[in-house]
Design a protein around this motif. Structure first.
Motif: not given
Length: 443
Positions: A277-281, A268-272, A1-3, A286-295
């Motif tokens: 939070p752990q699953e989203v994390w 995502l909840g709005g999309l059903g 679990m992510a703290p 922990t993937t390159e998706v974070l860097d796409l968003i940061n970008g």
């Protein structure tokens, strides 16, 4: 679990405490004798991967393969810096702080958790002034051609120019001169501080090398583990290639705030799609998706790096290179990924060109994390073959045959990025105690 504190850390910088600190720009004029390299394609990530593969070939020398001639680089550049002075004012001694690859000057003054990881705060409390710089080519300092301008030698010359200006009182915003300058580096910043002591030994009064050794065989570990990408593609808007309208549009429509995980969970909840939070994390941070968003985070500076500036791929690559699992706050690591900086092709091709020894006659401290990967292969207690030294950092003594004092120290339960670990302040105190015990006390 992510703290849970990992989610809190996704907010940008916290409230700055009251300190005598200011940001400034220092002009430097340099003349640097360095390589002229044949430039190879590094525009897209397949090109960058090919560069890394060739760089790491066993018993091959990619630097030699690309070297066409030597040149003298003459130029005037701007060095971005943060200057801090203790409450009692200047006492004629300053620590000049140089960061490593993947970071900028904020490495020394991490704002996370109300500056509890700040090296600057510890140094100020010990009575020192500090000047933390963005190395030439990185962060808010001048950028340049990544092959034939931003090389290690040029950065050393820029560091020496800043040093001389500190000594002569020529930095107008500082308004005083410093009789004694201590060079404190981390990783590539340590390489450059060591290099300066070899070329200009009279310009430094003490050398502190964190995250450092003489072992060069582990560089390939890091270049491979980074899974290097073009910085412009890894964090597009932040690093300078905001051409992906698809990602830009999705991010804009998503209305992401700084609490990334919660925002995505709501979207995502709005999309059903019902995710914890752990699953989203797991899917994002922990993937390159974070860097796409940061970008596409428009609240940070756009550095406009050209092709040839390379960045580590994601948070997992950052952990491999810099952090000892279980001994750091994941929230601080995420902040490090969001604020990371690139490396140039020229830096990689010249990082190994430092002189083999230094005539420096002052005190030298090497302090390296027990599990440092770039300079110890993950085990600093390893033996150096062909020598009588009991561990890898101790071997640095060979490079300082004339030092008045030499000490090597292995910081326990720590990876390469010492300042990002739970026990960082203990390492900071080792440094201040060493300086105080060798006539470099600020009191």
């Amino acid at each position: 679990m992510a703290p849970s504190k990992a989610l809190i850390s996704l907010a940008l910088f916290g409230i700055t405490t009251a300190r005598q600190c200011s940001n400034l720009t220092i002009p430097v004029t340099i003349s640097s004798r360095q390589g002229q390299f044949r430039e190879v394609p590094v525009e897209d990530n397949l090109d960058v991967g090919a560069f890394a593969t060739r760089f790491n070939q066993f018993q091959k020398n990619y630097t030699a393969d690309l070297l066409e001639a030597y040149q003298t680089l003459d130029g005037t550049y701007q060095i971005s810096a943060q200057y801090c002075m203790p409450d009692g004012g200047s006492n004629g001694i300053v620590q000049l702080l140089s960061h490593g690859i993947g970071f900028d000057k904020t490495y020394w003054d991490l704002s996370y958790n109300n500056y509890n990881y700040s090296y600057v705060n510890v140094a100020l409390a010990a009575g020192y002034s500090t000047l933390a710089i963005d190395r030439l080519g990185i962060g808010n300092s001048s950028h340049g051609d990544p092959f034939n301008e931003i090389q290690a030698q040029a950065e050393v010359e820029a560091l020496n120019s800043v040093t001389l200006q500190l000594r002569k009182g020529e930095i107008q915003e500082i308004g005083c001169s410093y009789d004694r300058v201590i060079h404190v580096g981390h990783s590539f910043g340590s390489v450059q501080s060591y290099w300066l002591s070899a070329l200009y030994p009279e310009n430094t009064d003490g050398v502190i090398l964190t995250g450092f050794s003489l072992a060069s065989q582990f560089l390939a570990y890091i270049v491979a583990g980074w899974n290097l990408q073009s910085a412009r593609l890894n964090q597009p808007l932040r690093f300078g290639n905001a051409s992906n309208d698809v990602v830009r549009t999705l991010t804009k429509k998503s209305n992401l705030d700084d609490n990334l995980i919660r925002s995505l969970q709501q979207i995502l909840g709005g999309l059903g799609i019902d995710l914890t939070p752990q699953e989203v994390w797991n899917e994002v941070a922990t993937t390159e998706v974070l860097d796409l968003i940061n970008g596409y985070n428009t609240s940070v500076i756009s550095y406009d790096y050209p092709a040839g500036y390379l960045a580590s791929s994601n948070l997992i690559a950052l952990q491999y290179a810099f952090l000892q699992p279980g001994n750091y706050d994941i929230g601080l690591a995420v902040q490090g990924e969001k604020s990371k900086q690139p490396v140039t092709t020229g830096e990689l091709l010249t990082i190994g060109n430092a002189p083999s020894s230094s005539p420096f006659t002052g005190p030298v401290l090497v302090i390296t994390g027990e599990h440092d990967v770039p300079f110890c292969g993950g085990n600093c207690y390893g033996q150096v073959s062909g020598t009588n030294y009991s561990n890898i950092p101790e071997n640095v003594a060979m490079a300082f045959p004339s030092a008045a004092a030499f000490t090597s120290y292995i910081q326990p339960n720590t990876g390469h990025g010492i300042n990002f670990h739970y026990n960082a302040t203990a390492a900071y105190q080792v440094i201040q105690d060493f300086l105080a015990s060798h006539d470099l006390s600020a009191h």
